[in-house]
Design a protein around this motif. Structure first.
Motif, mmCIF file in Angstrom:
data_model
loop_
_atom_site.group_PDB
_atom_site.id
_atom_site.type_symbol
_atom_site.label_atom_id
_atom_site.label_comp_id
_atom_site.label_asym_id
_atom_site.label_seq_id
_atom_site.Cartn_x
_atom_site.Cartn_y
_atom_site.Cartn_z
ATOM 1 N N MET A 1 0.842 -1.174 0.000
ATOM 2 C CA MET A 1 0.000 0.000 0.000
ATOM 3 C C MET A 1 0.887 1.237 0.000
ATOM 4 N N VAL A 2 0.822 2.034 -1.038
ATOM 5 C CA VAL A 2 1.594 3.271 -1.120
ATOM 6 C C VAL A 2 0.730 4.383 -0.564
ATOM 7 N N ARG A 3 1.330 5.210 0.281
ATOM 8 C CA ARG A 3 0.595 6.309 0.895
ATOM 9 C C ARG A 3 0.396 7.445 -0.097
ATOM 10 N N THR A 4 -0.742 8.095 0.011
ATOM 11 C CA THR A 4 -1.035 9.261 -0.802
ATOM 12 C C THR A 4 -0.748 10.498 0.023
ATOM 13 N N THR A 5 -0.095 11.485 -0.595
ATOM 14 C CA THR A 5 0.213 12.707 0.144
ATOM 15 C C THR A 5 -1.031 13.581 0.233
ATOM 16 N N VAL A 6 -1.011 14.484 1.174
ATOM 17 C CA VAL A 6 -2.117 15.413 1.350
ATOM 18 C C VAL A 6 -2.300 16.248 0.097
ATOM 19 N N GLN A 7 -1.211 16.699 -0.506
ATOM 20 C CA GLN A 7 -1.315 17.514 -1.714
ATOM 21 C C GLN A 7 -1.997 16.741 -2.841
ATOM 22 N N GLU A 8 -1.678 15.453 -2.981
ATOM 23 C CA GLU A 8 -2.315 14.633 -4.019
ATOM 24 C C GLU A 8 -3.800 14.467 -3.738
ATOM 25 N N LEU A 9 -4.156 14.228 -2.479
ATOM 26 C CA LEU A 9 -5.566 14.115 -2.108
ATOM 27 C C LEU A 9 -6.310 15.423 -2.350
ATOM 28 N N ALA A 10 -5.715 16.520 -1.901
ATOM 29 C CA ALA A 10 -6.373 17.822 -2.011
ATOM 30 C C ALA A 10 -6.613 18.206 -3.463
ATOM 31 N N ALA A 11 -5.720 17.818 -4.357
ATOM 32 C CA ALA A 11 -5.874 18.150 -5.773
ATOM 33 C C ALA A 11 -6.999 17.354 -6.420
ATOM 34 N N ALA A 12 -7.353 16.220 -5.829
ATOM 35 C CA ALA A 12 -8.329 15.326 -6.449
ATOM 36 C C ALA A 12 -9.742 15.436 -5.874
ATOM 37 N N VAL A 13 -9.922 16.154 -4.774
ATOM 38 C CA VAL A 13 -11.236 16.217 -4.124
ATOM 39 C C VAL A 13 -11.598 17.653 -3.767
ATOM 40 N N GLU A 14 -12.890 17.896 -3.604
ATOM 41 C CA GLU A 14 -13.336 19.222 -3.178
ATOM 42 C C GLU A 14 -13.421 19.315 -1.658
ATOM 43 N N GLU A 15 -13.657 18.195 -0.993
ATOM 44 C CA GLU A 15 -13.718 18.146 0.464
ATOM 45 C C GLU A 15 -12.841 17.000 0.937
ATOM 46 N N PRO A 16 -12.322 17.093 2.159
ATOM 47 C CA PRO A 16 -11.482 16.001 2.660
ATOM 48 C C PRO A 16 -12.252 14.687 2.692
ATOM 49 N N PRO A 17 -11.579 13.573 2.357
ATOM 50 C CA PRO A 17 -12.222 12.266 2.453
ATOM 51 C C PRO A 17 -12.706 12.007 3.881
ATOM 52 N N ARG A 18 -13.729 11.184 4.002
ATOM 53 C CA ARG A 18 -14.382 10.910 5.284
ATOM 54 C C ARG A 18 -13.410 10.523 6.395
ATOM 55 N N GLN A 19 -12.384 9.737 6.074
ATOM 56 C CA GLN A 19 -11.463 9.280 7.116
ATOM 57 C C GLN A 19 -10.614 10.414 7.692
ATOM 58 N N TYR A 20 -10.641 11.605 7.061
ATOM 59 C CA TYR A 20 -9.904 12.752 7.588
ATOM 60 C C TYR A 20 -10.790 13.697 8.391
ATOM 61 N N VAL A 21 -12.067 13.392 8.492
ATOM 62 C CA VAL A 21 -12.998 14.256 9.208
ATOM 63 C C VAL A 21 -13.315 13.641 10.559
ATOM 64 N N VAL A 22 -13.115 14.405 11.614
ATOM 65 C CA VAL A 22 -13.412 13.931 12.957
ATOM 66 C C VAL A 22 -14.893 14.183 13.224
ATOM 67 N N ALA A 23 -15.604 13.118 13.527
ATOM 68 C CA ALA A 23 -17.026 13.249 13.827
ATOM 69 C C ALA A 23 -17.195 14.071 15.100
ATOM 70 N N HIS A 24 -18.265 14.831 15.167
ATOM 71 C CA HIS A 24 -18.494 15.719 16.301
ATOM 72 C C HIS A 24 -18.427 14.963 17.633
ATOM 73 N N GLU A 25 -18.972 13.755 17.690
ATOM 74 C CA GLU A 25 -18.952 13.002 18.941
ATOM 75 C C GLU A 25 -17.555 12.478 19.263
ATOM 76 N N GLN A 26 -16.636 12.471 18.281
ATOM 77 C CA GLN A 26 -15.265 12.014 18.499
ATOM 78 C C GLN A 26 -14.340 13.138 18.935
ATOM 79 N N ASP A 27 -14.753 14.377 18.788
ATOM 80 C CA ASP A 27 -13.813 15.474 18.987
ATOM 81 C C ASP A 27 -13.460 15.713 20.452
ATOM 82 N N GLN A 28 -14.053 15.005 21.371
ATOM 83 C CA GLN A 28 -13.719 15.035 22.794
ATOM 84 C C GLN A 28 -13.717 16.449 23.366
#
Length: 172
Positions: A1-28
Motif C-alpha cells: 500500500m503506497v501512501r497518498t500525500t495530502v497535496q495529491e488528495l487535495a488536488a483530487a477532491v473538493e472536500e477532505p475524504p471521510r477518514q480525515y474528518v473527525v465526527a463531532h462526537e469524536q472530537d472530545q
C-alpha cells in the motif's frame, strides 16, 4: 500500500475524504483557538537567565502541564533567519511529489513501515479515528552527529543553507 500525500488528495477532491474528518462526537470537546478561555502561554526565554528565572520557569511548567505548548519571545533567532527558513520550507512543500519523495520517511518499498525522520504523513494507528490531514518533513539538526542528510532535501538549494546557517555545512 503506497501512501497518498495530502497535496495529491487535495488536488483530487473538493472536500477532505471521510477518514480525515473527525465526527463531532469524536472530537472530545476540543476547542478552536478562538474559543480558548485564555491566550496561549507566552514564555520569555531571556528571563530564564535573570533574577526572574524561577517565575518564568514556573510559567513554563504550567504551560506544559495545562496546554502542552507555548509561544516563545526573546529567543535570539534573527527574524531574517526565520523568514529564510519559512521560505525554504514553503518552497520544499510546493515541489512535485516525486521530488519530495526523495526524502521519504518510508523504510521499505511497500510503504508499510516508516521512521520519524524524513518526508511523509502520520501513520494510521486506529482506522476508526480521524486521520491527520498533513504532510511533514521531520529532520534532526542537533546533535550534529545524529543528522541524517539522506533525508534532507537537495532542493530548494537554500534549504540546507538556511537550516544549517549557524552550523557546519553537511559533509556527504
Amino acid at each position: 500500500m503506497v501512501r497518498t500525500t495530502v497535496q495529491e488528495l487535495a488536488a483530487a477532491v473538493e472536500e477532505p475524504p471521510r477518514q480525515y474528518v473527525v465526527a463531532h462526537e469524536q472530537d472530545q470537546g476540543l476547542l478552536a483557538a478562538d474559543e480558548m478561555p485564555e491566550p496561549i502561554p507566552l514564555i520569555d526565554l531571556s528571563r530564564l537567565t535573570t533574577a526572574a528565572a524561577a517565575d518564568e520557569a514556573d510559567k513554563l511548567r504550567a504551560a506544559l502541564q495545562t496546554w502542552g505548548l507555548f509561544m516563545v519571545t526573546n529567543h535570539g533567532i534573527e527574524e531574517s533567519l526565520m523568514d529564510a527558513m519559512m521560505s525554504a520550507s514553503r518552497e520544499f512543500f510546493r515541489q512535485p511529489s516525486e521530488e519530495k519523495q526523495k526524502c521519504s520517511n518510508l523504510i521499505d518499498g511497500g510503504g508499510k513501515h516508516s521512521e520519524v525522520e524524513g518526508y511523509g504523513n502520520d501513520e494510521v494507528v486506529n482506522q476508526a479515528e480521524g486521520l491527520s490531514w498533513n504532510d511533514r518533513l521531520h529532520l534532526r539538526v542537533e546533535p550534529e552527529d545524529e543528522r541524517n542528510f539522506t533525508k534532507w532535501p537537495a532542493h530548494p538549494k537554500s534549504f540546507r543553507m538556511c537550516f544549517l546557517s549557524t552550523h557546519q555545512e553537511p559533509r556527504e
